[in-house]
Design an enzyme around this catalytic site. Structure first.
Site, PDB file in Angstrom:
ATOM      1  CB  SER A  24      -0.924   0.018   1.225  1.00  0.00           C
ATOM      2  OG  SER A  24      -0.165   0.284   2.389  1.00  0.00           O
ATOM      3  CG  ASP A  71       2.309  -4.887   3.131  1.00  0.00           C
ATOM      4  OD1 ASP A  71       2.473  -3.782   2.607  1.00  0.00           O
ATOM      5  OD2 ASP A  71       1.804  -5.021   4.270  1.00  0.00           O
ATOM      6  CG  ASP A  75       6.965  -8.868  11.092  1.00  0.00           C
ATOM      7  OD1 ASP A  75       7.762  -7.916  10.898  1.00  0.00           O
ATOM      8  OD2 ASP A  75       6.348  -9.030  12.157  1.00  0.00           O
ATOM      9  CB  ILE A  76      10.765  -6.461   6.992  1.00  0.00           C
ATOM     10  CG1 ILE A  76       9.964  -5.202   7.349  1.00  0.00           C
ATOM     11  CG2 ILE A  76      10.430  -6.918   5.595  1.00  0.00           C
ATOM     12  CD1 ILE A  76      10.695  -4.195   8.150  1.00  0.00           C
ATOM     13  CE1 TYR A 123       7.245   6.945  11.107  1.00  0.00           C
ATOM     14  CE2 TYR A 123       7.682   9.302  11.163  1.00  0.00           C
ATOM     15  CZ  TYR A 123       7.394   8.156  10.452  1.00  0.00           C
ATOM     16  OH  TYR A 123       7.274   8.205   9.082  1.00  0.00           O
ATOM     17  CE  LYS A 125      10.205   6.181   9.151  1.00  0.00           C
ATOM     18  NZ  LYS A 125      10.300   5.184   8.086  1.00  0.00           N
TER      19      LYS A 125
HETATM   20  P1  NAP Z   1       1.480   2.702   4.684  1.00  0.00           P
HETATM   21  O1  NAP Z   1       0.457   3.072   3.655  1.00  0.00           O
HETATM   22  O2  NAP Z   1       1.017   2.313   6.038  1.00  0.00           O
HETATM   23  O3  NAP Z   1       2.392   1.557   4.045  1.00  0.00           O
HETATM   24  C1  NAP Z   1       3.353   0.865   4.781  1.00  0.00           C
HETATM   25  C2  NAP Z   1       3.153  -0.610   4.531  1.00  0.00           C
HETATM   26  O4  NAP Z   1       4.141  -1.333   5.281  1.00  0.00           O
HETATM   27  C3  NAP Z   1       1.780  -1.087   4.996  1.00  0.00           C
HETATM   28  O5  NAP Z   1       1.174  -1.861   3.986  1.00  0.00           O
HETATM   29  C4  NAP Z   1       2.126  -1.909   6.221  1.00  0.00           C
HETATM   30  O6  NAP Z   1       1.214  -2.954   6.472  1.00  0.00           O
HETATM   31  C5  NAP Z   1       3.499  -2.446   5.852  1.00  0.00           C
HETATM   32  N1  NAP Z   1       4.191  -2.951   7.013  1.00  0.00           N
HETATM   33  C6  NAP Z   1       4.070  -2.544   8.306  1.00  0.00           C
HETATM   34  N2  NAP Z   1       4.848  -3.283   9.096  1.00  0.00           N
HETATM   35  C7  NAP Z   1       5.469  -4.183   8.303  1.00  0.00           C
HETATM   36  C8  NAP Z   1       6.373  -5.243   8.556  1.00  0.00           C
HETATM   37  N3  NAP Z   1       6.785  -5.527   9.795  1.00  0.00           N
HETATM   38  N4  NAP Z   1       6.816  -5.995   7.505  1.00  0.00           N
HETATM   39  C9  NAP Z   1       6.383  -5.717   6.252  1.00  0.00           C
HETATM   40  N5  NAP Z   1       5.514  -4.733   5.955  1.00  0.00           N
HETATM   41  C10 NAP Z   1       5.065  -3.975   6.975  1.00  0.00           C
HETATM   42  O7  NAP Z   1       2.522   3.894   4.922  1.00  0.00           O
HETATM   43  P2  NAP Z   1       3.134   4.959   3.909  1.00  0.00           P
HETATM   44  O8  NAP Z   1       2.518   6.263   4.262  1.00  0.00           O
HETATM   45  O9  NAP Z   1       3.088   4.488   2.521  1.00  0.00           O
HETATM   46  O10 NAP Z   1       4.637   4.987   4.439  1.00  0.00           O
HETATM   47  C11 NAP Z   1       5.710   4.300   3.775  1.00  0.00           C
HETATM   48  C12 NAP Z   1       7.027   4.737   4.406  1.00  0.00           C
HETATM   49  O11 NAP Z   1       7.186   6.148   4.234  1.00  0.00           O
HETATM   50  C13 NAP Z   1       7.097   4.489   5.914  1.00  0.00           C
HETATM   51  O12 NAP Z   1       8.402   4.096   6.278  1.00  0.00           O
HETATM   52  C14 NAP Z   1       6.765   5.848   6.511  1.00  0.00           C
HETATM   53  O13 NAP Z   1       7.322   6.007   7.784  1.00  0.00           O
HETATM   54  C15 NAP Z   1       7.422   6.760   5.482  1.00  0.00           C
HETATM   55  N6  NAP Z   1       6.850   8.114   5.457  1.00  0.00           N
HETATM   56  C16 NAP Z   1       5.573   8.340   5.011  1.00  0.00           C
HETATM   57  C17 NAP Z   1       5.076   9.640   4.966  1.00  0.00           C
HETATM   58  C18 NAP Z   1       3.692   9.939   4.449  1.00  0.00           C
HETATM   59  O14 NAP Z   1       3.290  11.116   4.426  1.00  0.00           O
HETATM   60  N7  NAP Z   1       2.912   8.955   4.032  1.00  0.00           N
HETATM   61  C19 NAP Z   1       5.866  10.700   5.385  1.00  0.00           C
HETATM   62  C20 NAP Z   1       7.152  10.444   5.846  1.00  0.00           C
HETATM   63  C21 NAP Z   1       7.639   9.142   5.861  1.00  0.00           C
HETATM   64  P3  NAP Z   1       0.012  -2.684   7.540  1.00  0.00           P
HETATM   65  O15 NAP Z   1      -0.820  -1.584   6.952  1.00  0.00           O
HETATM   66  O16 NAP Z   1      -0.654  -4.003   7.600  1.00  0.00           O
HETATM   67  O17 NAP Z   1       0.677  -2.277   8.831  1.00  0.00           O
END
Ligand code: NAP
Length: 251
Positions: free
Chosen positions: A15, A36, A62-63, A153, A157
């Protein structure tokens, strides 16, 4: 040139930013691995990539768990022979003020966001060394500069940035680059679900007065992953509409 025929693993690509990134890598000719925790999410993205003519393998894992990381990498090696590009994207947040963060909140965020990239890097680097080529791109966050309610968090990071700089130095002689992307506000389902007043406040602190698209992060990954980007390592690029320049002035 580009990422053509490279094997690219994007963690958490069922996602959000990971999904967009893995699709963009596939569109640019990489053989991609969708990972995922949830098999249904993995299957959905693999199907999308294959129906667009791309090559994809899906592996639920699960990573943050060493045995699952080893199994994931073995499956990739069996199918594609190696891993050329690793995008450590999977990440979670458990935002709370310091006094409310439980030990479990701390551990799970550090385990997924920092230990996961460590386990994956340790497992794929021997293959990269053998082929004298590797690209590791770690998805950090602008929040590593500091943000209230994000002690766990932001620490994870920030740790990822330090980890990347250190690995960059260790691995440079093996033609393996390690870089970070620090996204700011990006339009994901998480953002869409926020109440309007919070969205308005967030927008006020955006120098561009706009919100980023997942593709903005995908382009950053394509830049660092490119065959031609061999002289770029140990760097962190902020993709946040300039908010990192303001730092935390708007808190
Ligand atoms: P997201 O939509 O929640 O996608 C992250 C995916 O990683 C989810 O499908 C989640 O599954 C999966 N995941 C969680 N724990 C995991 C594990 N142990 N092993 C494998 N997969 C796992 O989040 P996103 O917004 O796209 O974020 C992606 C990255 O960008 C993250 O590292 C986040 O911290 C970083 N980031 C995002 C934003 C933003 O604005 N979106 C801003 C700064 C940084 P579940 O949903 O089942 O937990």
């Amino acid at each position: 040139m580009g990422v053509q025929n490279r094997v690219a693993l994007v963690t958490g690509s069922g996602s959000g930013l990971g999904e967009t990134t893995v699709m963009m890598l596939a569109q640019n000719g990489a053989k991609v691995v969708v990972n995922d925790v949830d098999q249904a999410k993995v299957d959905k993205v693999v199907k999308k990539i294959k129906s667009a003519g791309g090559e994809a393998l899906g592996v639920a894992a699960d990573i943050s768990k060493k045995d699952q990381v080893q199994d994931l990498v073995q499956k990739i090696v069996k199918q594609f022979g190696t891993v050329d590009i690793l995008v450590n994207n999977a990440g979670i947040a458990r935002d709370k003020g310091l006094l409310k963060i439980t030990e479990e909140d701390w551990d799970i965020v550090l385990d997924v966001n920092l230990k996961g990239p460590f386990l994956l890097s340790q497992t794929v680097v021997p293959y990269m060394k053998e082929r004298k080529f590797g690209r590791i791109v770690n998805i950090s966050s602008r929040a590593y500069l500091g943000w209230p309610t994000q002690a766990n968090y932001a620490s994870s990071k920030g740790g990822l940035v330090s980890f990347s700089r250190t690995l960059a130095l260790e691995l440079a002689k093996h033609q393996i680059t390690v870089n970070c992307i620090a996204p700011g506000l990006i339009q994901t389902p998480l953002y869409d679900a926020l109440p309007d007043n919070i969205k308005e406040n967030l927008m006020k602190s955006q120098p561009t007065k706009t919100i980023g698209k997942p593709e903005d992060i995908g382009y950053g990954v394509l830049f660092f992953a490119d065959d031609e980007a061999d002289y770029v390592t140990g760097q962190t690029i902020f993709i946040c509409g300039g908010k990192s320049v303001l730092s935390s002035l708007s808190v």
